[in-house]
Design a protein around this motif. Sequence first.
Motif, short mmCIF file in Angstrom:
data_model
loop_
_atom_site.label_atom_id
_atom_site.label_comp_id
_atom_site.label_asym_id
_atom_site.label_seq_id
_atom_site.Cartn_x
_atom_site.Cartn_y
_atom_site.Cartn_z
N VAL A 420 32.56 45.39 30.68
CA VAL A 420 33.73 46.21 30.34
C VAL A 420 33.58 47.63 30.92
O VAL A 420 34.53 48.19 31.49
N GLU A 421 32.37 48.20 30.80
CA GLU A 421 32.14 49.54 31.35
C GLU A 421 32.37 49.56 32.85
O GLU A 421 33.03 50.46 33.39
N LEU A 422 31.80 48.56 33.55
CA LEU A 422 31.93 48.51 35.01
C LEU A 422 33.38 48.31 35.42
O LEU A 422 33.87 48.96 36.35
N GLU A 423 34.07 47.41 34.73
CA GLU A 423 35.47 47.14 35.09
C GLU A 423 36.34 48.35 34.80
O GLU A 423 37.23 48.69 35.59
N GLU A 424 36.09 49.01 33.65
CA GLU A 424 36.90 50.19 33.32
C GLU A 424 36.65 51.32 34.32
O GLU A 424 37.58 52.03 34.72
N LEU A 425 35.36 51.50 34.73
CA LEU A 425 35.06 52.53 35.72
C LEU A 425 35.76 52.23 37.03
O LEU A 425 36.37 53.12 37.64
#
Length: 771
Positions: A420-425
Amino acid sequence: IVDIYLNSKHRFTTDIQEHYIYSPRELTRYLRALYKAIMQYDVMRPDELVRLVAHEGFRLFFDRLVEDESRKFCETMIETTIKTNFPNVDTQHALRKPILFTTWLTKKYESVDQEELRNYVRERLKVYGEEEQVMRMIVFDDVLAHMLRIDRVLRQPLGHALLMGTAGWGRNSITRFVSWLNGMQVFSIRVSRSYSFEDFEEDLRTVMKRVGVQGESVCFIFNEMNVLGPAMIERMNALLASGEVPGLFEGESYSALINECRAAQRDGAMDTEEELYKKFIQTVQRKLHIVFTMNPSDQNVGKGGSSPALFNRCVVDWFGRRWDDQAMIQVAAELTETVELTLGQPERSLIEREDESAVSRYFANEQHAMVARSMRDIHMAVETASKLSAQVTHREIYITPRSYLDFIQHFVTLFEEKRVELEELQIHLNSGIGKLTSTEKEVATMQLDLKRKQEDLQVQNAKAEKKLEQIMKDQGTADTKRKEANELKQQVEVRRKEVARDKDTVNGELAKVNPMVEEAKAAVKGIKKQNLDEIRAFNLPPEKVRLALEMVAILLGESDLKWDNLKKFIKRDDFISSVTNFNAEQVTTQQRNILERNYFSNAEFTYENVNNASKACGPLVKWGESVMKFSEIVHSIEPLTNQVKALENEANQLAKKQEDLEKTVTQLENTVSTLKNEYKVMIAEVEKIRSDMVTIQNKVERSMKVISNLSAEAIRWREQSLTCDTDKPLLVGDCLLSAAFLAYGGAFDEVDRQSLSRQWTSILSLQKVLY
């Protein structure tokens, strides 16, 4: 049966494991189980009997064994013994694996298919979650097997079980679920800091009363974590051996028990205290099933020598210290099945799998297979490292199924968080890059739009001028047509007045004779059927009758006036109606001359004379006279009637022409109105284009300023977005390494951690999981 028992007794002794206790009680259990199962069949095939004998042998002698070597020996021994004693049975087919017997699917104790059983258990788990408590249980092969073993014990009289295994196996959960399936209540003690031995004895009284007095079927789960000392094991040993605990019911508690037993009696019997207590103990033995859950390393188990009933009264089910390879694959596959693992992982051919075709159905895709195998291999590497560490440091590090579950849970949590962090970034970066790119495109588009707006402005001005000219032209035409229409309207009114005047004259003349015609028609309708029948009966009719009928026939268009034809003529069903419905305006000049010359000029041919001759012909003559008079009047006013028709036609033509002109005027006025509206729209469009051009020019200037200020920042965003794409394929491997360290690393020293880390990375490389 005896060979299997003797071979097991000689091979496995208490010197190897203290629970390897074999006594004739095993033979009794063996025979009782076979008898109970066989009695359900009308006819049992030899292969079914062989499979049943093998199954019960495995349950009694195989399930308690600890070492893999011992289990292999027992399995081979049972199969060899059966093949020797059943030479005429296809034992290869009868002993096919897995051998599972249950009553769950058909209410008959018989061999079942593993997948059908798995589906049934999953469905029942859903119901259990709705009725009792939500339970996330992974139904892999070993879990199914242990469920059936516990179920087999709970269905037996005096059935008790000793479940030996490490934490994380789910022994309590499995036992609770199986007890629920068998309609049993579950009882377990709740140990706290203040919990004492007296509390334990009170709990024993409570559960024994529930069973012996209230008649409940109860499964008493006794966990090794609840053992406060050897005395508790001794009490449980006594309960297993005799169904009672010496000294548990004494004094007031004994009196209270007897009173409760007496109050619970339904047959009204007056039993003595000894008989009531005996019945109480027998009910406890029959309906109370005790399931011990022990850890192989628990010191309390080591004291089983002083508690023989713990092993010889209980069916031992060895869960073991670890899951086998297939179980670990199945657990990992099911716990990660909802995780999206396709973040750039390379696809591999399924042919590269080892020997895991039996569990390939659990993999959502190849990435899940890679992760499941990596988890299994990492856990096995940790198990090996813990054994080596124990040999060096003499410090035991327990790696249990619960450790494996923690490892998987850490991975799922970490992977979801990091994904989720990587996709949101990346979404954030791509959004910024997309905004800049779209802004640049918008600027170029707006510049082209400005040019098009200028061209549109010139075109719209030209159209507006042309539209104004058309409005003026159509407005003049409409005024001219409106004037012509008003003149025609006056002419139409004059003609309609002339028509109305002449129509009044015509209608006045006709009104004089209409009563006479209607009176004649009424007389004709009144002609009786018998009067007509009299006329039809004449072979040679009277002169007046013949003349009357010839007159009617001529008016109605008949040409043949012979008497035979006239008789047929008046016989017709529609004769009267054709007379009464006759239109007098249809009488021709020729018909009128013939009737006047040949009939009505005859002084004897009158209504009175003919009516005296025939009551039927009289009204017909009266009708003929009225028709002749009506026809003469119509003939006399024919010039006036023709003049009325001519005037009406002329008036209608003038009205039609007036209507056409009015429609034309209306159309022209609508056209002018539409043109005016279109002209307004065109003028508004021209003003809008001018306003839009100003707005677009301002936007272009602002956007160019933003693009200039963020040009350097856009380069950095693109580089970071590319880094995210690079990190995506590594996310699964990195999370596996991190989760493994969280689950296992804390128990090892620095040297072992580094060694494990190298092994883990090698495992990921072998499984082609990027990190």
